[in-house]
Enzyme design. Structure first.
Site, short mmCIF file in Angstrom:
data_model
loop_
_atom_site.label_atom_id
_atom_site.label_comp_id
_atom_site.label_asym_id
_atom_site.label_seq_id
_atom_site.Cartn_x
_atom_site.Cartn_y
_atom_site.Cartn_z
N HIS A 40 -51.34 121.91 6.76
CA HIS A 40 -50.97 123.29 7.52
C HIS A 40 -51.39 124.41 6.72
CE1 HIS A 40 -48.61 121.19 10.69
NE2 HIS A 40 -48.50 122.32 11.22
N LYS A 105 -38.89 116.66 13.53
CA LYS A 105 -37.45 116.43 13.52
C LYS A 105 -36.77 117.84 12.81
CE LYS A 105 -36.88 113.86 9.12
NZ LYS A 105 -35.95 114.62 8.49
#
Lengths: 187, 279
Positions: A40, A105
């Protein structure tokens, strides 16, 4: 398994995601891209410097996962989600550039939720720790960028009926907040 | 004096690393089944069923139950009458980890803190050696995932806060952790000792099999009470709401300094992995 699930194919359209609400069970089909924190960081740096990304973001879904190595004859090893808050610093920028969905999650921060609402993106929860089961939905995996990151490399996954739950929708719904509110008992 | 050759240690650590990551303990599976009986949330029940299915797939197909195959934490309980033959005990453990993570197709998750450069073989291991009288030699491999470790904390409380203060800290830690440590979790609590000893007690508390009572009846009562408080939070399986946030609270306690009340909370995800072997 999941008889009431909504079947979707990537890339996702705006219509695909606006019809989803929190708690919906979804089976994803098509292509997912994997990226964790390290990838990222690089993707956001590329966007900031105007360079081309290793894949086109529009309509795509990024899965926050670092699979275990593939044993012989398998596309991947275990491949469950990692905790998503570590990607919160980067996600809004990717959403502004067309990212339509994320799988991970754990809860997201306000900046990510606001970006999802504004730019029509959704956040799906996969079951953390169910890596052996989740891997069954992955048909193929190919490293397409940053192989030096090892488990954190960007992979292109082909998936079939990959099971997820809508955790944040484009209407501002948050299953992490509402689910807990429903079951909390005050002292 | 009993001799143990390092080659046997390498082989044992290798096998334990693979087995710990692919064979979830029967005690944890029983705890999932019991949780399924009590969980009211349909999503929570669905998640618990999938965790049971996941454990079966991992065991049958010999693939890790979770892709985060953890930091290799190794406890060595050895008698002082044991002689290690053929090399270094620590190097033997490191080599066992290296081989286990390679041969078992386990993920290598250890990196430089700043550059994030992966060490490539999941070493170094974290090794805790406890030397006692006798000639026993017991190895425990407890791979620890990053998600639940990140939610763990050590604090130095004021002694005046007492039991209620410790309970509040534990419950607050679980609340703030929310979905991140992969509930349903096991909450390891270390009370007393020093700053670092409290953390070690909390980690050791996680090794006690689920369903086995605390040998100290007073701590057993606290464990039951704190588990109930944790499960009132409503976090539930995967944090999506439900009755079962944690499967157990395990406490280990020892005396502390007259000025201190150290408390550590080490949260363990549902992939509560540890395997033991005696040589």
């Amino acid at each position: 398994m999941m008889p009431d699930a909504i079947v979707l194919h990537t890339p996702l359209s705006e219509h695909d995601v606006t019809s989803l609400t929190i708690g919906d069970r979804v089976l994803l089909n098509g292509v997912l891209y994997t990226a964790r924190d390290a990838a990222h960081k690089r993707l956001v740096e590329l966007l900031q410097s105007g360079g081309p990304l290793p894949f086109d973001l529009s309509g795509q879904v990024i899965y926050y996962v670092g699979p275990s190595p593939a044993p012989p004859g398998r596309p991947v090893g275990a491949a469950g989600p990692t905790t998503s808050y570590r990607m919160d610093a980067y996600a809004p920028m990717l959403i502004r550039h067309g990212l339509r969905g994320m799988i991970g999650k754990g809860a997201r921060n306000d900046a990510v939720k606001e970006a999802m609402r504004q730019h029509k993106a959704v956040y799906f929860a996969a079951i953390g720790g169910a890596g052996a089961l989740t891997a069954r939905s992955i048909l193929s995996a190919e490293v397409i960028a940053y192989p030096e990151l090892g488990p954190e490399a960007v992979r292109r996954l082909e998936v079939k009926n990959f099971p997820v739950i809508v955790a944040n929708d484009v209407h501002g719904g948050d299953l992490y907040e509402e689910g807990v509110r429903r079951y909390a008992r005050t002292a | 004096m009993r001799s143990i050759h390092v080659d046997d240690i390498v082989r044992t650590v290798r096998d334990l690393a693979i087995r710990a990551n692919t064979e979830l303990g029967e005690d944890v599976l029983r705890a999932f089944e019991a949780a399924l009986e009590r969980e009211e949330s349909p999503t929570g029940r669905d998640i618990l069923k999938r965790l049971i299915e996941n454990a079966q797939i991992a065991r049958d197909e010999k693939i890790p139950m979770c892709q985060d195959t953890g930091f290799a934490v190794v406890f060595v309980d050895m008698g002082q009458d044991v002689h290690i033959e053929g090399g270094s005990l620590r190097e033997a453990i490191e080599e066992g980890v290296r081989q286990g993570y390679r041969d078992g197709y386990l993920r290598k998750s250890i990196c430089h803190p700043f550059t994030r450069q992966n060490t490539g073989d999941n070493t170094p291991a974290i090794i805790h050696i406890d030397l006692q009288p006798g000639d026993h030699f017991r190895l425990t491999m407890a791979p620890k995932g990053g998600g639940s470790e990140n939610m763990s904390r050590v604090t130095m409380l004021t002694p005046a806060v007492g039991i209620q203060g410790v309970k509040d800290f534990v419950v607050q830690r679980v609340k703030e952790s929310g979905p991140n440590p992969c509930p349903p979790t096991i909450v390891g609590v270390g009370i007393g000792g020093t700053f670092e000893q409290a953390a070690l007690l909390a980690k050791k508390a996680l090794l006690r099999p689920l369903g086995s009572p605390n040998p100290d009846p007073e701590l057993q009562t606290l464990e039951t009470d704190w588990l109930e408080a944790v499960n009132r939070l409503g976090i539930g399986p995967q944090g999506l709401g439900g009755r079962i946030t944690s499967l157990a609270v395990h406490i280990q306690m020892m005396p502390c300094h007259i000025a201190s009340l150290p408390v550590a909370v080490n949260i363990q995800c549902h992939a509560a992995r540890h395997k033991e072997a005696s040589l």
